[in-house]
Scaffold this motif. Structure first.
Motif, PDB file in Angstrom:
ATOM      1  N   LYS A  17      -2.699 -15.965  -5.246  1.00  0.00           N
ATOM      2  CA  LYS A  17      -1.557 -16.877  -5.161  1.00  0.00           C
ATOM      3  C   LYS A  17      -0.284 -16.109  -4.801  1.00  0.00           C
ATOM      4  O   LYS A  17       0.491 -16.539  -3.945  1.00  0.00           O
ATOM      5  CB  LYS A  17      -1.396 -17.617  -6.491  1.00  0.00           C
ATOM      6  N   LYS A  18      -0.092 -14.953  -5.421  1.00  0.00           N
ATOM      7  CA  LYS A  18       1.089 -14.136  -5.129  1.00  0.00           C
ATOM      8  C   LYS A  18       1.062 -13.661  -3.681  1.00  0.00           C
ATOM      9  O   LYS A  18       2.095 -13.670  -2.996  1.00  0.00           O
ATOM     10  CB  LYS A  18       1.169 -12.943  -6.079  1.00  0.00           C
ATOM     11  N   LEU A  19      -0.094 -13.233  -3.205  1.00  0.00           N
ATOM     12  CA  LEU A  19      -0.209 -12.791  -1.810  1.00  0.00           C
ATOM     13  C   LEU A  19       0.129 -13.924  -0.840  1.00  0.00           C
ATOM     14  O   LEU A  19       0.792 -13.707   0.174  1.00  0.00           O
ATOM     15  CB  LEU A  19      -1.624 -12.281  -1.513  1.00  0.00           C
ATOM     16  N   LEU A  20      -0.333 -15.115  -1.153  1.00  0.00           N
ATOM     17  CA  LEU A  20      -0.095 -16.258  -0.273  1.00  0.00           C
ATOM     18  C   LEU A  20       1.379 -16.654  -0.226  1.00  0.00           C
ATOM     19  O   LEU A  20       1.840 -17.225   0.756  1.00  0.00           O
ATOM     20  CB  LEU A  20      -0.943 -17.458  -0.703  1.00  0.00           C
ATOM     21  N   HIS A  21       2.115 -16.360  -1.279  1.00  0.00           N
ATOM     22  CA  HIS A  21       3.521 -16.736  -1.350  1.00  0.00           C
ATOM     23  C   HIS A  21       4.465 -15.572  -1.072  1.00  0.00           C
ATOM     24  O   HIS A  21       5.688 -15.709  -1.239  1.00  0.00           O
ATOM     25  CB  HIS A  21       3.837 -17.377  -2.710  1.00  0.00           C
ATOM     26  N   ALA A  22       3.910 -14.456  -0.621  1.00  0.00           N
ATOM     27  CA  ALA A  22       4.748 -13.304  -0.284  1.00  0.00           C
ATOM     28  C   ALA A  22       5.619 -13.632   0.922  1.00  0.00           C
ATOM     29  O   ALA A  22       5.289 -14.512   1.729  1.00  0.00           O
ATOM     30  CB  ALA A  22       3.869 -12.090   0.018  1.00  0.00           C
ATOM     31  N   LYS A  23       6.715 -12.909   1.043  1.00  0.00           N
ATOM     32  CA  LYS A  23       7.640 -13.130   2.158  1.00  0.00           C
ATOM     33  C   LYS A  23       6.910 -12.974   3.491  1.00  0.00           C
ATOM     34  O   LYS A  23       7.101 -13.757   4.410  1.00  0.00           O
ATOM     35  CB  LYS A  23       8.806 -12.151   2.053  1.00  0.00           C
ATOM     36  N   GLU A  24       6.069 -11.953   3.589  1.00  0.00           N
ATOM     37  CA  GLU A  24       5.245 -11.750   4.776  1.00  0.00           C
ATOM     38  C   GLU A  24       3.779 -11.779   4.349  1.00  0.00           C
ATOM     39  O   GLU A  24       3.387 -11.035   3.457  1.00  0.00           O
ATOM     40  CB  GLU A  24       5.566 -10.416   5.440  1.00  0.00           C
ATOM     41  N   LEU A  25       3.015 -12.629   4.983  1.00  0.00           N
ATOM     42  CA  LEU A  25       1.602 -12.773   4.646  1.00  0.00           C
ATOM     43  C   LEU A  25       0.820 -11.558   5.141  1.00  0.00           C
ATOM     44  O   LEU A  25       0.896 -11.200   6.314  1.00  0.00           O
ATOM     45  CB  LEU A  25       1.047 -14.053   5.282  1.00  0.00           C
ATOM     46  N   ASP A  26       0.096 -10.913   4.239  1.00  0.00           N
ATOM     47  CA  ASP A  26      -0.752  -9.765   4.576  1.00  0.00           C
ATOM     48  C   ASP A  26      -2.185 -10.271   4.682  1.00  0.00           C
ATOM     49  O   ASP A  26      -2.914 -10.340   3.692  1.00  0.00           O
ATOM     50  CB  ASP A  26      -0.616  -8.691   3.493  1.00  0.00           C
ATOM     51  N   GLY A  27      -2.563 -10.664   5.891  1.00  0.00           N
ATOM     52  CA  GLY A  27      -3.874 -11.260   6.121  1.00  0.00           C
ATOM     53  C   GLY A  27      -5.028 -10.391   5.679  1.00  0.00           C
ATOM     54  O   GLY A  27      -6.015 -10.878   5.126  1.00  0.00           O
ATOM     55  N   GLU A  28      -4.929  -9.091   5.890  1.00  0.00           N
ATOM     56  CA  GLU A  28      -6.008  -8.179   5.498  1.00  0.00           C
ATOM     57  C   GLU A  28      -6.157  -8.116   3.978  1.00  0.00           C
ATOM     58  O   GLU A  28      -7.266  -8.093   3.462  1.00  0.00           O
ATOM     59  CB  GLU A  28      -5.786  -6.780   6.085  1.00  0.00           C
ATOM     60  N   ALA A  29      -5.032  -8.096   3.275  1.00  0.00           N
ATOM     61  CA  ALA A  29      -5.081  -8.072   1.811  1.00  0.00           C
ATOM     62  C   ALA A  29      -5.655  -9.375   1.271  1.00  0.00           C
ATOM     63  O   ALA A  29      -6.453  -9.366   0.318  1.00  0.00           O
ATOM     64  CB  ALA A  29      -3.691  -7.819   1.230  1.00  0.00           C
ATOM     65  N   VAL A  30      -5.284 -10.499   1.878  1.00  0.00           N
ATOM     66  CA  VAL A  30      -5.815 -11.803   1.467  1.00  0.00           C
ATOM     67  C   VAL A  30      -7.318 -11.836   1.696  1.00  0.00           C
ATOM     68  O   VAL A  30      -8.085 -12.219   0.804  1.00  0.00           O
ATOM     69  CB  VAL A  30      -5.114 -12.964   2.227  1.00  0.00           C
ATOM     70  N   LYS A  31      -7.750 -11.416   2.860  1.00  0.00           N
ATOM     71  CA  LYS A  31      -9.182 -11.407   3.192  1.00  0.00           C
ATOM     72  C   LYS A  31      -9.955 -10.521   2.215  1.00  0.00           C
ATOM     73  O   LYS A  31     -10.993 -10.926   1.692  1.00  0.00           O
ATOM     74  CB  LYS A  31      -9.377 -10.918   4.619  1.00  0.00           C
ATOM     75  N   ALA A  32      -9.449  -9.322   1.958  1.00  0.00           N
ATOM     76  CA  ALA A  32     -10.126  -8.405   1.038  1.00  0.00           C
ATOM     77  C   ALA A  32     -10.230  -8.999  -0.363  1.00  0.00           C
ATOM     78  O   ALA A  32     -11.278  -8.895  -1.019  1.00  0.00           O
ATOM     79  CB  ALA A  32      -9.387  -7.065   1.000  1.00  0.00           C
ATOM     80  N   LEU A  33      -9.157  -9.639  -0.824  1.00  0.00           N
ATOM     81  CA  LEU A  33      -9.173 -10.223  -2.168  1.00  0.00           C
ATOM     82  C   LEU A  33     -10.121 -11.416  -2.237  1.00  0.00           C
ATOM     83  O   LEU A  33     -10.843 -11.582  -3.223  1.00  0.00           O
ATOM     84  CB  LEU A  33      -7.761 -10.616  -2.597  1.00  0.00           C
TER      85      LEU A  33
END
Length: 105
Positions: free
Chosen positions: A55-71
């Motif tokens: 949830k925190k990654l999705l609401h970050a100022k800049e979306l880190d697609g690789e971090a979201v995918k890994a998580l």
């Protein structure tokens, strides 16, 4: 077991990331957090913690697609592990969800 929640989440994962807006993803995550927080199982607690991180990654100022995918892939492994080797209907749903998370792009 909330089979509708399983079905909705699996369908969205199979449709791809673009099928979920940030708002829809957040609502889905919060629904899972609420449901899972009622279970006292170490594996489930890890999943809940990682859902919060997602949830925190999705609401970050800049979306880190690789971090979201890994998580999401990590959540897939954790979810599958929660089901263990059980062969009940509930475990089958959990394994299907884990597989969908693990293969999500």
């Amino acid at each position: 077991m909330p089979t509708t929640r399983f079905t909705t989440t699996i369908h969205a994962l199979k449709e791809g990331a673009k099928s979920f807006t940030i708002e829809k993803a957040t609502t889905n995550i919060e629904g899972w957090e609420d449901y899972l927080s009622k279970h006292d199982h170490e594996g489930v607690k890890r999943v809940v913690t990682d859902l919060g991180k997602l949830k925190k990654l999705l609401h970050a100022k800049e979306l880190d697609g690789e971090a979201v995918k890994a998580l999401i892939q990590k959540l897939g492994k954790e979810t599958t592990a929660v089901a263990g080797s059980e062969e009940t209907a509930g475990a089958t749903h959990i394994k299907e969800l884990g597989a969908a998370l693990s293969s999500a792009v």
